[in-house]
Design an enzyme around this catalytic site. Structure first.
Site, PDB file in Angstrom:
ATOM      1  N   GLU A 289      20.647  29.935  15.451  1.00  0.00           N
ATOM      2  CA  GLU A 289      19.822  29.018  14.641  1.00  0.00           C
ATOM      3  C   GLU A 289      18.611  29.744  14.057  1.00  0.00           C
ATOM      4  O   GLU A 289      17.878  30.450  14.769  1.00  0.00           O
ATOM      5  CB  GLU A 289      19.348  27.818  15.492  1.00  0.00           C
ATOM      6  CG  GLU A 289      18.476  26.853  14.675  1.00  0.00           C
ATOM      7  CD  GLU A 289      18.286  25.484  15.276  1.00  0.00           C
ATOM      8  OE1 GLU A 289      18.903  25.178  16.315  1.00  0.00           O
ATOM      9  OE2 GLU A 289      17.511  24.702  14.682  1.00  0.00           O
TER      10      GLU A 289
ATOM     11  N   ASP B  88      25.715  18.560  23.700  1.00  0.00           N
ATOM     12  CA  ASP B  88      24.529  19.322  24.119  1.00  0.00           C
ATOM     13  C   ASP B  88      24.053  18.874  25.483  1.00  0.00           C
ATOM     14  O   ASP B  88      23.972  17.663  25.753  1.00  0.00           O
ATOM     15  CB  ASP B  88      23.375  19.040  23.131  1.00  0.00           C
ATOM     16  CG  ASP B  88      23.146  20.183  22.176  1.00  0.00           C
ATOM     17  OD1 ASP B  88      23.667  21.287  22.404  1.00  0.00           O
ATOM     18  OD2 ASP B  88      22.426  19.948  21.177  1.00  0.00           O
TER      19      ASP B  88
ATOM     20  N   GLU C 149      21.077  25.838  25.550  1.00  0.00           N
ATOM     21  CA  GLU C 149      20.165  26.718  24.809  1.00  0.00           C
ATOM     22  C   GLU C 149      19.687  27.848  25.718  1.00  0.00           C
ATOM     23  O   GLU C 149      19.428  27.622  26.899  1.00  0.00           O
ATOM     24  CB  GLU C 149      18.959  25.927  24.298  1.00  0.00           C
ATOM     25  CG  GLU C 149      19.325  24.955  23.195  1.00  0.00           C
ATOM     26  CD  GLU C 149      18.106  24.287  22.573  1.00  0.00           C
ATOM     27  OE1 GLU C 149      16.963  24.674  22.879  1.00  0.00           O
ATOM     28  OE2 GLU C 149      18.320  23.359  21.766  1.00  0.00           O
TER      29      GLU C 149
ATOM     30  N   LYS D   2      27.080  22.531  25.340  1.00  0.00           N
ATOM     31  CA  LYS D   2      26.249  23.600  24.743  1.00  0.00           C
ATOM     32  C   LYS D   2      24.935  23.676  25.502  1.00  0.00           C
ATOM     33  O   LYS D   2      24.340  22.633  25.820  1.00  0.00           O
ATOM     34  CB  LYS D   2      26.006  23.341  23.258  1.00  0.00           C
ATOM     35  CG  LYS D   2      25.087  24.403  22.634  1.00  0.00           C
ATOM     36  CD  LYS D   2      25.134  24.425  21.116  1.00  0.00           C
ATOM     37  CE  LYS D   2      24.353  23.325  20.453  1.00  0.00           C
ATOM     38  NZ  LYS D   2      22.898  23.344  20.751  1.00  0.00           N
TER      39      LYS D   2
ATOM     40  N   ASP E 184      21.588  17.387  20.632  1.00  0.00           N
ATOM     41  CA  ASP E 184      20.422  16.627  21.105  1.00  0.00           C
ATOM     42  C   ASP E 184      19.440  16.374  19.963  1.00  0.00           C
ATOM     43  O   ASP E 184      18.442  15.673  20.135  1.00  0.00           O
ATOM     44  CB  ASP E 184      19.754  17.308  22.306  1.00  0.00           C
ATOM     45  CG  ASP E 184      19.212  18.689  21.978  1.00  0.00           C
ATOM     46  OD1 ASP E 184      19.451  19.184  20.853  1.00  0.00           O
ATOM     47  OD2 ASP E 184      18.539  19.274  22.850  1.00  0.00           O
ATOM     48  N   SER E 185      19.757  16.897  18.773  1.00  0.00           N
ATOM     49  CA  SER E 185      18.986  16.525  17.577  1.00  0.00           C
ATOM     50  C   SER E 185      19.060  15.021  17.346  1.00  0.00           C
ATOM     51  O   SER E 185      18.270  14.452  16.596  1.00  0.00           O
ATOM     52  CB  SER E 185      19.506  17.272  16.347  1.00  0.00           C
ATOM     53  OG  SER E 185      20.906  17.118  16.220  1.00  0.00           O
TER      54      SER E 185
HETATM   55  O1  KIV Z   1      21.181  19.523  18.385  1.00  0.00           O
HETATM   56  C1  KIV Z   1      21.670  20.043  17.378  1.00  0.00           C
HETATM   57  O2  KIV Z   1      21.879  19.403  16.339  1.00  0.00           O
HETATM   58  C2  KIV Z   1      21.994  21.452  17.427  1.00  0.00           C
HETATM   59  C3  KIV Z   1      22.369  22.123  16.134  1.00  0.00           C
HETATM   60  C4  KIV Z   1      21.111  22.519  15.483  1.00  0.00           C
HETATM   61  C5  KIV Z   1      23.270  23.254  16.338  1.00  0.00           C
HETATM   62  O3  KIV Z   1      21.918  22.060  18.443  1.00  0.00           O
END
Ligand code: KIV
Length: 293
Positions: A187, A88, A120, A118, A49-50
């Site tokens: 992280e 994510d 968090e 994924k 989600d970055s």
């Molecule tokens: O969203 C992302 O890029 C991430 C990485 C920092 C692992 O979760």
């Protein structure tokens, strides 16, 4: 550099099985072309989600939606043929309850054809992780700095730099491993803590700013390529893509401005045209405008 030994696409259990066998190589990816390149070298690609910050210019990952993740997830799955693709779950799509998480994660899996999601969060996400895994959705955990909680944490802060923080973070890791997560992203974690967690749990730790003690590494692709304007301390720039892009765009602008581009080889003649092309229009003799001001 090793390419995947297997001819089929890697799956979550393949990543788990790499612990203590080989360093796990991963990058984020948001589009088909870069996914196709990274696919040759990476065990898994994360549609992180970055992308909200990297592609859309948001200040944080909080505004990212499920639809954004699904659209880029599809692109990455189309581009990558061998690496596992994990997507994510964005903020707000899974925290409410295990059943909400299942509904949204199932949508991500069905609409992107990715191999894992994924989430968090540590202990607070253990029940949801178990619920998803029991229903056929492989889950990668993410602890330490969890950017979706930025408004609670108060900034992108390194975690575990004082010993009094260790027990809680170690419990987070164990809870996710016990709940059936196939790997955990660590992280921005202090090195000794990342090493302790990696020793303690049976699933791989994937570090981003968590030292080489981890079982694998991941970076945001645009950061390591040298495209992102600002990067955290833990990023090594393996390329200078921003400079390469600017050099190319400057050269293009100069060529267009001076009518060097398009040249004859970039143009289409009529099929029956045999004679020489007409000489350039009189405009070509005009002095080019100054660029960049
Ligand atoms: O969203 C992302 O890029 C991430 C990485 C920092 C692992 O979760």
């Amino acid at each position: 550099m090793s390419l995947h030994p297997m001819s089929r696409r890697l799956m979550a259990p393949d990543i788990t099985a790499m612990k203590r066998v080989k360093p796990i190589i991963a990058l984020t990816s948001y589009h088909a072309h870069t996914a196709a390149i990274a696919d040759k070298y990476c065990d898994f690609l994360l549609v992180g989600d970055s992308l909200g910050m990297v592609m859309h210019g948001f200040e944080t990952t909080v505004p990212v939606t499920l639809d954004m993740m699904i659209m880029q997830g599809r692109a990455v799955v189309r581009g990558a043929k061998r690496a596992l693709v994990a997507v994510d779950m964005p903020f707000g799509s899974y925290e409410e309850s295990p059943s909400v998480a299942f509904r949204n994660a199932a949508r991500v899996m069905k609409e992107t054809d990715c191999g894992a999601v994924k989430l968090e969060g540590g202990r607070r996400m253990a029940e949801t992780t178990r619920y998803l895994v029991d229903r056929g959705i492989p889950v990668m955990g993410h602890i330490g700095l969890t950017p979706q909680s930025i408004n609670v944490i108060g900034g992108f802060k390194t975690q575990g730099r004082t010993r009094d923080q260790w027990a809680a973070i170690e419990e987070d890791a164990r809870a996710l491993a016990d709940a059936g997560a196939f790997a955990i992203v660590l992280e921005a974690l202090a090195t000794p803590l990342a090493a302790r967690i990696t020793e303690q749990i049976a699933i791989p730790t994937i570090g981003i700013g968590a030292s080489s003690a981890c079982d694998g590494q991941i970076l945001v692709m645009e950061d390591m390529l040298g495209l992102s304007p600002r990067v955290p301390k833990f990023v090594k720039k393996f390329g200078a893509v921003a400079t390469a892009i600017e050099d190319a765009i400057r050269a293009y602008a100069e060529d267009v401005s001076e009518r060097r581009f398009p040249a004859l080889e970039h143009t289409y003649a009529m099929k029956d045209e045999t004679e020489e092309r007409p000489s350039p229009s009189p405009q070509v003799t005009k002095k080019p405008k100054k660029l960049g001001t």
